[in-house]
Design an enzyme around this catalytic site. Structure first.
Site, mmCIF file in Angstrom:
data_model
loop_
_atom_site.group_PDB
_atom_site.id
_atom_site.type_symbol
_atom_site.label_atom_id
_atom_site.label_comp_id
_atom_site.label_asym_id
_atom_site.label_seq_id
_atom_site.Cartn_x
_atom_site.Cartn_y
_atom_site.Cartn_z
ATOM 1 N N ASP A 31 0.855 -1.191 0.000
ATOM 2 C CA ASP A 31 0.000 0.000 0.000
ATOM 3 C C ASP A 31 0.892 1.242 0.000
ATOM 4 O OD1 ASP A 31 -3.196 0.555 1.240
ATOM 5 O OD2 ASP A 31 -1.759 2.186 1.060
ATOM 6 N N ASN A 87 -12.879 -3.241 3.050
ATOM 7 C CA ASN A 87 -13.933 -2.224 3.083
ATOM 8 C C ASN A 87 -14.860 -2.343 1.874
ATOM 9 O OD1 ASN A 87 -12.718 -1.075 5.392
ATOM 10 N ND2 ASN A 87 -11.321 0.122 4.127
ATOM 11 N N GLN A 94 -14.421 2.620 1.901
ATOM 12 C CA GLN A 94 -13.789 2.173 0.652
ATOM 13 C C GLN A 94 -13.543 3.371 -0.259
ATOM 14 O OE1 GLN A 94 -16.048 -0.543 -1.842
ATOM 15 N NE2 GLN A 94 -14.205 -1.318 -2.848
ATOM 16 N N HIS A 100 -10.520 -5.257 -2.780
ATOM 17 C CA HIS A 100 -9.157 -5.506 -2.300
ATOM 18 C C HIS A 100 -9.216 -5.865 -0.824
ATOM 19 C CE1 HIS A 100 -10.024 -1.192 -1.954
ATOM 20 N NE2 HIS A 100 -9.313 -1.219 -0.830
ATOM 21 N N HIS A 102 -6.943 -5.650 2.647
ATOM 22 C CA HIS A 102 -5.750 -5.116 3.302
ATOM 23 C C HIS A 102 -5.176 -6.198 4.226
ATOM 24 C CE1 HIS A 102 -6.743 -0.729 2.628
ATOM 25 N NE2 HIS A 102 -7.955 -1.245 2.501
#
Ligand code: AMP
Ligand code: ZN
Length: 137
Positions: A31, A87, A94, A100, A102
């Site tokens: 990230d 999210n 989000q 996706h 995390h």
């Protein structure tokens, strides 16, 4: 692939990323705005906006991949724990509408995150919630 989706482009390798892992279905990247050192994102190569859109075949591969990445990250980074965060929708935080997950390493004395004030599950509300959700399945 969705033309205006940045995660589609990253997953396809059209935009460079710090890639930790790649296979036919997924790319796992670091990230760019990490919550903690080593914060990674699992991106499916196919575009799904969120959990409501992801197909079962892809969904059932996400958790085993998160497990594999978590094990490697724990070994490599020496973290003390791991949060998996996913999210769905703007209201849930989000910001990129491409599914996706995390993977956030947690360290001793690390930053506080994914915490909330516990409320109380009231009896009447409990019955109503359980009935409503079971009826919706
Ligand atoms: P979410 O809020 O769950 O939609 O998370 C989106 C995440 O994507 C955030 O943690 C961002 O820091 C991260 N992010 C956004 N753009 C990029 C990018 N180009 N490369 C890597 N991470 C990104
Ligand atoms: Zn996409």
């Amino acid at each position: 692939m969705k033309d205006d989706c940045i995660f589609c482009k990253i997953a396809a390798g059209q935009i460079p990323s710090a890639t930790l892992y790649e296979d036919g279905d997924f790319r796992v990247i670091l990230d760019l705005g990490p919550a903690a050192r080593g914060h990674a994102l699992i991106l499916p190569k196919e575009h799904f906006a969120d959990l409501s859109e992801i197909n079962d075949e892809t969904a059932e591969k996400v958790l085993p991949l998160a497990k594999k990445m978590s094990a490697a990250m724990t070994k490599a980074l020496g973290c003390a724990g791991m949060n998996l965060v996913q999210n769905n929708g703007e209201a849930a935080g989000q910001t990129v509408r491409h599914f996706h997950m995390h993977i956030i390493p947690r360290y001793e004395n690390g930053p506080k995150m994914v915490e909330w004030e516990p409320g109380k599950l009231e009896e009447a509300d409990k019955v109503q919630i359980v009935e409503a959700i079971k009826a919706a399945l």
